[in-house]
Design an enzyme around this catalytic site. Structure first.
Site, PDB file in Angstrom:
ATOM      1  CD  GLU A  36     123.771-114.523  46.286  1.00  0.00           C
ATOM      2  OE1 GLU A  36     122.790-115.149  46.685  1.00  0.00           O
ATOM      3  OE2 GLU A  36     123.728-113.316  45.984  1.00  0.00           O
TER       4      GLU A  36
ATOM      5  CB  SER B  90     118.136-121.222  42.091  1.00  0.00           C
ATOM      6  OG  SER B  90     117.936-120.256  41.095  1.00  0.00           O
TER       7      SER B  90
ATOM      8  CG  HIS C  30     122.725-109.023  45.737  1.00  0.00           C
ATOM      9  ND1 HIS C  30     122.108-108.989  44.511  1.00  0.00           N
ATOM     10  CD2 HIS C  30     122.385-110.211  46.303  1.00  0.00           C
ATOM     11  CE1 HIS C  30     121.412-110.108  44.358  1.00  0.00           C
ATOM     12  NE2 HIS C  30     121.570-110.862  45.427  1.00  0.00           N
TER      13      HIS C  30
ATOM     14  CD  GLU D 297     118.852-109.022  42.379  1.00  0.00           C
ATOM     15  OE1 GLU D 297     118.398-108.374  43.339  1.00  0.00           O
ATOM     16  OE2 GLU D 297     118.516-110.207  42.126  1.00  0.00           O
TER      17      GLU D 297
ATOM     18  N   GLY E 231     117.064-115.951  48.218  1.00  0.00           N
ATOM     19  CA  GLY E 231     116.267-114.837  47.683  1.00  0.00           C
ATOM     20  C   GLY E 231     114.789-115.177  47.695  1.00  0.00           C
TER      21      GLY E 231
ATOM     22  CG  ASN F 197     118.744-110.328  49.109  1.00  0.00           C
ATOM     23  OD1 ASN F 197     118.176-109.292  49.461  1.00  0.00           O
ATOM     24  ND2 ASN F 197     119.407-110.421  47.964  1.00  0.00           N
ATOM     25  CD1 TRP F 198     113.368-111.806  53.066  1.00  0.00           C
ATOM     26  CD2 TRP F 198     111.878-110.326  53.860  1.00  0.00           C
ATOM     27  NE1 TRP F 198     112.764-112.369  54.157  1.00  0.00           N
ATOM     28  CE2 TRP F 198     111.845-111.484  54.672  1.00  0.00           C
ATOM     29  CE3 TRP F 198     111.029-109.264  54.177  1.00  0.00           C
ATOM     30  CZ2 TRP F 198     110.986-111.602  55.766  1.00  0.00           C
ATOM     31  CZ3 TRP F 198     110.180-109.379  55.262  1.00  0.00           C
ATOM     32  CH2 TRP F 198     110.155-110.528  56.050  1.00  0.00           C
ATOM     33  CE  LYS F 199     117.247-111.379  45.271  1.00  0.00           C
ATOM     34  NZ  LYS F 199     117.571-112.006  44.011  1.00  0.00           N
TER      35      LYS F 199
ATOM     36  N   GLY G  99     117.891-116.207  40.611  1.00  0.00           N
ATOM     37  CA  GLY G  99     116.619-115.673  40.126  1.00  0.00           C
ATOM     38  C   GLY G  99     115.819-116.633  39.260  1.00  0.00           C
TER      39      GLY G  99
HETATM   40  P1  PGA Z   1     117.372-116.454  44.483  1.00  0.00           P
HETATM   41  O1  PGA Z   1     118.206-115.128  44.827  1.00  0.00           O
HETATM   42  O2  PGA Z   1     117.452-117.363  45.673  1.00  0.00           O
HETATM   43  O3  PGA Z   1     116.000-115.958  44.219  1.00  0.00           O
HETATM   44  O4  PGA Z   1     118.018-117.065  43.259  1.00  0.00           O
HETATM   45  C1  PGA Z   1     119.407-115.197  45.533  1.00  0.00           C
HETATM   46  C2  PGA Z   1     120.011-113.824  45.670  1.00  0.00           C
HETATM   47  O5  PGA Z   1     119.901-113.016  44.729  1.00  0.00           O
HETATM   48  O6  PGA Z   1     120.618-113.501  46.706  1.00  0.00           O
END
Ligand code: PGA
Length: 249
Positions: free
Chosen positions: A164, A210, A94, A96, A231, A9-11, A170
């Site tokens: 998650e 993470s 997700h 976010e 992420g 998930n590149w955001k 994050g």
């Molecule tokens: P992260 O993000 O691996 O940077 O904790 C995971 C995600 O939000 O899907």
């Protein structure tokens, strides 16, 4: 071995198309002998360029979708408009996106819309905090029930679930989750799927939050995760190479 997944998930990363192409090109090389399915969900502005990179072992996905093919949805993308980039997956719900106001009802609508377009949804669920009274089980149960309400068994079986825990996501994560914590939730998810929806088939349950080279292998072995939703590390080719090497064995 049942099918396992690594989802990036590149955001909103990286900053340029050139970097996006370089990341996929590098990951593609490192992946060559891994039997997992690798899915990259980049910012949609890079889909066109990434669709041109010849990658037998990487499939593209969206990070989110509108609920209609086209229409008055400023700033959004729909799976229908991305089909020409050969996307096969779409992340739904997700944390976010939920934090920006997406409701359970809208998530259920998105799930149905994605499935109608024959795209596999990656449904993200997870609690904000862990509490001694185990309230998080109720949160997870409600998220599952509201997302799958009204869907056929077949559709539910065609979904990937990513657990998650928000507190583990994050760079400001409270702490990293443990494989044991994940496995407990995976068993609980399977129980809800069976009791509420009669699903006994394998619906993949992935871990996200993470993930790095140190813990990736543990989530797969001790946590029995059917894959990982990654992420930050997913846009770092060196970190991805280390993760791939850890889960190969
Ligand atoms: P992260 O993000 O691996 O940077 O904790 C995971 C995600 O939000 O899907």
């Amino acid at each position: 071995m049942s099918q396992k997944y690594i989802i990036g998930n590149w955001k909103l990363n990286p900053k340029s198309e050139k970097e996006a192409v370089a990341i996929v090109t590098q990951i593609k090389k490192d992946l060559s002998t891994l039997k997992y399915k690798m899915i990259v969900c980049p910012p949609s502005i890079y889909l066109s360029a990434l669709a041109k990179v010849k990658t037998a072992n990487i499939t593209l996905g969206l990070q989110n979708t509108a609920v209609e093919d086209t229409g008055a949805y400023t700033g959004q993308v729909s799976v229908a408009t991305a089909l020409s980039y050969k996307i096969q997956y779409c992340i739904v719900g997700h944390s976010e996106v939920r934090a920006r106001g997406e409701t359970d009802a809208l998530i259920a609508q998105k799930l149905a819309y994605v499935l109608k377009n024959k795209i596999t949804p990656i449904l993200c669920i997870g609690e904000k905090a862990r509490d001694a009274g185990h309230e998080y089980f109720a949160v997870i149960e409600n998220q599952l029930k509201s997302a799958f309400i009204g869907l056929s068994k077949k559709n539910i079986e065609n979904t990937i679930i990513a657990y998650e825990p928000i507190w583990a996501i994050g760079s400001d994560a409270e702490r990293v989750s443990t494989p044991e914590e994940f496995y407990e939730v995976k068993i609980f998810i399977k129980k809800i799927l069976k009791e509420q929806f009669g699903i006994t088939h394998t619906v993949p349950v992935l871990y996200g939050g993470s993930v790095n080279a140190k813990n990736a292998g543990w989530f797969i072995s001790d946590g029995r995760a059917d894959g990982l939703l990654i992420g930050r590390a997913s846009v770092d080719p060196k970190a991805m190479r280390d993760i791939i090497n850890r889960i190969k064995t």
